[in-house]
Design an enzyme around this catalytic site. Sequence first.
Site, mmCIF file in Angstrom:
data_model
loop_
_atom_site.group_PDB
_atom_site.id
_atom_site.type_symbol
_atom_site.label_atom_id
_atom_site.label_comp_id
_atom_site.label_asym_id
_atom_site.label_seq_id
_atom_site.Cartn_x
_atom_site.Cartn_y
_atom_site.Cartn_z
ATOM 1 N N HIS A 85 -33.735 14.968 34.695
ATOM 2 C CA HIS A 85 -34.068 16.372 35.001
ATOM 3 C C HIS A 85 -35.548 16.484 35.393
ATOM 4 O O HIS A 85 -35.896 17.189 36.350
ATOM 5 C CB HIS A 85 -33.854 17.268 33.768
ATOM 6 C CG HIS A 85 -32.430 17.426 33.328
ATOM 7 N ND1 HIS A 85 -32.026 17.227 32.031
ATOM 8 C CD2 HIS A 85 -31.310 17.784 34.008
ATOM 9 C CE1 HIS A 85 -30.719 17.464 31.925
ATOM 10 N NE2 HIS A 85 -30.267 17.798 33.117
ATOM 11 N N LYS A 114 -18.941 25.142 26.149
ATOM 12 C CA LYS A 114 -19.084 24.016 25.212
ATOM 13 C C LYS A 114 -20.097 24.393 24.133
ATOM 14 O O LYS A 114 -21.056 25.101 24.413
ATOM 15 C CB LYS A 114 -19.620 22.782 25.935
ATOM 16 C CG LYS A 114 -18.703 22.204 26.973
ATOM 17 C CD LYS A 114 -19.365 21.027 27.681
ATOM 18 C CE LYS A 114 -20.226 21.488 28.839
ATOM 19 N NZ LYS A 114 -20.861 20.441 29.616
ATOM 20 N N ARG A 126 -25.992 12.892 41.200
ATOM 21 C CA ARG A 126 -26.030 11.505 40.742
ATOM 22 C C ARG A 126 -24.857 10.767 41.369
ATOM 23 O O ARG A 126 -24.608 10.862 42.555
ATOM 24 C CB ARG A 126 -25.971 11.457 39.212
ATOM 25 C CG ARG A 126 -27.217 11.985 38.537
ATOM 26 C CD ARG A 126 -26.969 12.247 37.100
ATOM 27 N NE ARG A 126 -25.820 13.153 36.996
ATOM 28 C CZ ARG A 126 -25.366 13.673 35.880
ATOM 29 N NH1 ARG A 126 -25.928 13.372 34.745
ATOM 30 N NH2 ARG A 126 -24.345 14.488 35.874
ATOM 31 N N SER A 176 -27.021 13.992 30.061
ATOM 32 C CA SER A 176 -27.243 14.438 28.679
ATOM 33 C C SER A 176 -26.057 14.018 27.814
ATOM 34 O O SER A 176 -26.225 13.594 26.668
ATOM 35 C CB SER A 176 -27.386 15.957 28.630
ATOM 36 O OG SER A 176 -28.465 16.377 29.418
HETATM 37 O O1 PNS Z 1 -25.975 21.440 33.344
HETATM 38 P P1 PNS Z 1 -24.622 21.983 33.740
HETATM 39 O O2 PNS Z 1 -23.777 22.210 32.505
HETATM 40 O O3 PNS Z 1 -23.923 21.131 34.755
HETATM 41 O O4 PNS Z 1 -24.902 23.422 34.417
HETATM 42 C C1 PNS Z 1 -23.843 24.226 34.846
HETATM 43 C C2 PNS Z 1 -24.336 25.613 35.306
HETATM 44 C C3 PNS Z 1 -25.166 26.273 34.222
HETATM 45 C C4 PNS Z 1 -25.201 25.451 36.548
HETATM 46 C C5 PNS Z 1 -23.082 26.459 35.644
HETATM 47 O O5 PNS Z 1 -22.175 26.376 34.584
HETATM 48 C C6 PNS Z 1 -23.368 27.931 35.937
HETATM 49 O O6 PNS Z 1 -24.010 28.242 36.905
HETATM 50 N N1 PNS Z 1 -22.880 28.820 35.049
HETATM 51 C C7 PNS Z 1 -23.062 30.263 35.162
HETATM 52 C C8 PNS Z 1 -21.785 30.977 35.600
HETATM 53 C C9 PNS Z 1 -21.613 30.828 37.095
HETATM 54 O O7 PNS Z 1 -22.302 31.486 37.845
HETATM 55 N N2 PNS Z 1 -20.753 29.869 37.500
HETATM 56 C C10 PNS Z 1 -20.593 29.427 38.884
HETATM 57 C C11 PNS Z 1 -19.691 30.249 39.729
HETATM 58 S S1 PNS Z 1 -18.210 30.761 38.988
#
Ligand code: PNS
Length: 169
Positions: free
Chosen positions: A19, A43, A92, A130
């Site tokens: 990150h 989660k 990645r 992570s």
């Molecule tokens: O580190 P991650 O868990 O891969 O991050 C995921 C994240 C936070 C980018 C994603 O879950 C997110 O944007 N969540 C907010 C809800 C949302 O807008 N979802 C995408 C369209 S439905």
Amino acid sequence: MSGKLVIYPGTFDPITNGHISLISRALKIFDKLVVAILNNHKKVPLFSLDERMAMLKEVLKGYPNVEIDTFKGLLVDYVLQKKSNVIIRGLRALSDFEYEFQMALMNRKLKQEVQSVFLMTDYKWFYTSSTIIKEAASMNGDISGLVPPVVCRKVKEKYGFPDVPNKSK
Ligand code: PNS
């Protein structure tokens, strides 16, 4: 601050060197970056939101153009509320691609004015995440070099292992 602002969303449970590498590289393209931690994840995270905020603040304190924030609800709404129109994510191994593609397309459907930008991860972090770092740490595996030292200590503490430096290196 004026200039181009980019939003870097994620769970950051916990922040990894991958990150941090992405943040450093994104700052070569954008003037300011907001690390936006999701506050309503499905989660159950290892670290609470406050713990993640504190770790991010600690490891990113040398970056004056980085703000740490949290968000709830739709990412695209948050991006517009911050007066930005760009989301940045790291890519990645191939396994990321489908998920990221799906999210980027859904975000574009929701708000056409928000663009998603992807940076390829540095080869050093190609297979780290992570999740895999937590799995190794939960069985007392050595995660040094994959996360900043302060995060390494906190992860080990969570799993009840003392932070003994690895002598084999
Ligand atoms: O580190 P991650 O868990 O891969 O991050 C995921 C994240 C936070 C980018 C994603 O879950 C997110 O944007 N969540 C907010 C809800 C949302 O807008 N979802 C995408 C369209 S439905």
